[in-house]
Design a protein around this motif. Sequence first.
Motif, PDB file in Angstrom:
ATOM      1  N   ARG A   1       0.825  -1.210   0.000  1.00  0.00           N
ATOM      2  CA  ARG A   1       0.000   0.000   0.000  1.00  0.00           C
ATOM      3  C   ARG A   1       0.864   1.267   0.000  1.00  0.00           C
ATOM      4  N   GLY A   2       1.928   1.227  -0.779  1.00  0.00           N
ATOM      5  CA  GLY A   2       2.786   2.390  -0.966  1.00  0.00           C
ATOM      6  C   GLY A   2       3.891   2.555   0.046  1.00  0.00           C
ATOM      7  N   VAL A   3       3.949   1.692   1.047  1.00  0.00           N
ATOM      8  CA  VAL A   3       4.953   1.804   2.111  1.00  0.00           C
ATOM      9  C   VAL A   3       5.989   0.702   1.944  1.00  0.00           C
ATOM     10  N   ALA A   4       7.267   1.061   2.015  1.00  0.00           N
ATOM     11  CA  ALA A   4       8.341   0.080   1.839  1.00  0.00           C
ATOM     12  C   ALA A   4       8.304  -0.949   2.964  1.00  0.00           C
ATOM     13  N   VAL A   5       8.391  -2.211   2.609  1.00  0.00           N
ATOM     14  CA  VAL A   5       8.436  -3.294   3.595  1.00  0.00           C
ATOM     15  C   VAL A   5       9.829  -3.386   4.201  1.00  0.00           C
ATOM     16  N   ALA A   6      10.841  -3.160   3.381  1.00  0.00           N
ATOM     17  CA  ALA A   6      12.224  -3.213   3.842  1.00  0.00           C
ATOM     18  C   ALA A   6      13.076  -2.414   2.866  1.00  0.00           C
ATOM     19  N   ALA A   7      14.340  -2.244   3.204  1.00  0.00           N
ATOM     20  CA  ALA A   7      15.258  -1.564   2.304  1.00  0.00           C
ATOM     21  C   ALA A   7      15.494  -2.430   1.069  1.00  0.00           C
ATOM     22  N   PRO A   8      15.826  -1.829  -0.072  1.00  0.00           N
ATOM     23  CA  PRO A   8      16.140  -2.624  -1.255  1.00  0.00           C
ATOM     24  C   PRO A   8      17.202  -3.671  -0.937  1.00  0.00           C
ATOM     25  N   THR A   9      16.991  -4.878  -1.458  1.00  0.00           N
ATOM     26  CA  THR A   9      17.850  -6.001  -1.115  1.00  0.00           C
ATOM     27  C   THR A   9      18.528  -6.555  -2.361  1.00  0.00           C
ATOM     28  N   ARG A  10      19.829  -6.755  -2.258  1.00  0.00           N
ATOM     29  CA  ARG A  10      20.533  -7.408  -3.352  1.00  0.00           C
ATOM     30  C   ARG A  10      20.386  -8.912  -3.171  1.00  0.00           C
ATOM     31  N   THR A  11      19.851  -9.576  -4.175  1.00  0.00           N
ATOM     32  CA  THR A  11      19.528 -11.002  -4.038  1.00  0.00           C
ATOM     33  C   THR A  11      20.440 -11.909  -4.854  1.00  0.00           C
ATOM     34  N   GLY A  12      21.465 -11.358  -5.453  1.00  0.00           N
ATOM     35  CA  GLY A  12      22.386 -12.198  -6.193  1.00  0.00           C
ATOM     36  C   GLY A  12      22.732 -11.620  -7.543  1.00  0.00           C
ATOM     37  N   ALA A  13      23.317 -12.475  -8.376  1.00  0.00           N
ATOM     38  CA  ALA A  13      23.742 -12.054  -9.702  1.00  0.00           C
ATOM     39  C   ALA A  13      22.558 -12.032 -10.665  1.00  0.00           C
ATOM     40  N   ALA A  14      22.724 -11.289 -11.745  1.00  0.00           N
ATOM     41  CA  ALA A  14      21.656 -11.176 -12.743  1.00  0.00           C
ATOM     42  C   ALA A  14      22.228 -11.313 -14.136  1.00  0.00           C
ATOM     43  N   ASP A  15      21.520 -12.039 -14.967  1.00  0.00           N
ATOM     44  CA  ASP A  15      21.857 -12.111 -16.381  1.00  0.00           C
ATOM     45  C   ASP A  15      21.087 -11.010 -17.110  1.00  0.00           C
ATOM     46  N   GLY A  16      21.759 -10.258 -17.938  1.00  0.00           N
ATOM     47  CA  GLY A  16      21.078  -9.203 -18.681  1.00  0.00           C
ATOM     48  C   GLY A  16      20.722  -8.038 -17.784  1.00  0.00           C
ATOM     49  N   SER A  17      19.822  -7.213 -18.272  1.00  0.00           N
ATOM     50  CA  SER A  17      19.408  -6.027 -17.526  1.00  0.00           C
ATOM     51  C   SER A  17      17.938  -5.743 -17.777  1.00  0.00           C
ATOM     52  N   GLY A  18      17.359  -4.883 -16.945  1.00  0.00           N
ATOM     53  CA  GLY A  18      15.959  -4.502 -17.117  1.00  0.00           C
ATOM     54  C   GLY A  18      15.285  -4.249 -15.789  1.00  0.00           C
ATOM     55  N   THR A  19      14.039  -3.860 -15.864  1.00  0.00           N
ATOM     56  CA  THR A  19      13.228  -3.585 -14.675  1.00  0.00           C
ATOM     57  C   THR A  19      11.910  -4.334 -14.794  1.00  0.00           C
ATOM     58  N   THR A  20      11.493  -4.959 -13.702  1.00  0.00           N
ATOM     59  CA  THR A  20      10.210  -5.667 -13.669  1.00  0.00           C
ATOM     60  C   THR A  20       9.393  -5.146 -12.491  1.00  0.00           C
ATOM     61  N   ILE A  21       8.170  -4.708 -12.771  1.00  0.00           N
ATOM     62  CA  ILE A  21       7.240  -4.254 -11.738  1.00  0.00           C
ATOM     63  C   ILE A  21       6.101  -5.263 -11.667  1.00  0.00           C
ATOM     64  N   THR A  22       5.872  -5.840 -10.483  1.00  0.00           N
ATOM     65  CA  THR A  22       4.765  -6.776 -10.282  1.00  0.00           C
ATOM     66  C   THR A  22       3.839  -6.202  -9.226  1.00  0.00           C
ATOM     67  N   LEU A  23       2.576  -6.069  -9.554  1.00  0.00           N
ATOM     68  CA  LEU A  23       1.634  -5.449  -8.622  1.00  0.00           C
ATOM     69  C   LEU A  23       0.371  -6.283  -8.475  1.00  0.00           C
TER      70      LEU A  23
END
Length: 386
Positions: free
Chosen positions: A151-173
């Motif tokens: 509901r618009g409030v951050a649950v936690a600070a942004p977390t680095r979860t590991g390595a990534a192949d490629g690049s981009g942004t994904t928004i899931t709502l």
Amino acid sequence: MSEESTAYDASRIVVLEGLEAVRKRPGMYIGSVGQRGLHHLVFEAAERALEEVLDGTAGRVEITLTADGGVRVADDGAGLSVEHAGHTGHGDGPSLENQLTVLGCGVRPVNRRSLSGGFSSLGLAVVNALSGRLTAEVRRDGARWVLEYERGVAVAAPTRTGAADGSGTTITLRPDPEIFDTLEFSFDALAERFRELAFLNRDLDTTLTDDRGPAAPRAVRFRFPGGLKDHIAEQGDPLHPDVIAFEREYPDMGGTVEVALRWCDSPEERVTSYANSRPTAGGGTHELGFRDGLAAALTAHAREHRLLAPSDPDFTPAQLGAGLAAIVSVKLDRPEFEGATRDRLGNRPVRARVAEAVREHLTAWLHANPAQATAVLTRISTATRR
């Protein structure tokens, strides 16, 4: 009524700020809390990614209706900046954290490449405010970062979860059930709008997938390298094989005009107009200019080839619509919308410029294709005598 009960001063004014204001009055930001508003949420989430494709910083966008009732918007761009990853946003635009929590942050100035025409576009913060749950994933510089909100409030600070192949942004709502009257997306309604955006913007490559029915998932890709011409070519029962199409820029109009048209063996008129990729159901100066140019070119050709007698009046725009399938699209640096729903274009220089472009291109086509021109004018003459 007593004086005490009617007293009103500054102490009674409640000032709502930021995302609290969006949640309190959602209709002011997305139009409604019904299905129309629900779909607007998807378009707001997708608009940033689609404009990255238009800017050349991303190649394609994938929108998915997920099995749990949510929506996922993914792009293959460079990945938005994340403050906790050391990206301050300088040179990259605002950080993702700011875009998700500050109204209007990240929304580009209105210009000819704007997909909303500057209408009700307040960015990802509105999407975040009206989502029960929102997760953002950024793949950038070889790392994967995850941001989570409720509901618009951050649950936690942004977390680095590991390595990534490629690049981009994904928004899931997932839309907030406390806000919306319905949580049911219409695949067909969303597909219609993403299809429009694709033929209006030939660089777009968009896929819409429905995973809600695991037994029969469906996906549609929207891509029209030929722009409006590709869309008109799909119209059935053509009276002539050619699609008449052109695009022209006018500096004094502050933008471009693109038109595609063809007459079909049908009594209906199918003319649609757009300004900065926004449907203009109320018409406006671009549509008036289109009809002016059409009437001028066809009247002149009919008189030149004696298909109109000297005593016959000129064709009027109203006489030319039977069987006509056409799209008129203008993209302006400063669009001016009119009407209660802002569905009519008001820029005055547009009418003359669109009329000029249509008259010149249609005249050239009529002269280059005499057999097709005769078929069109015979059809129009027959329709006007009915």
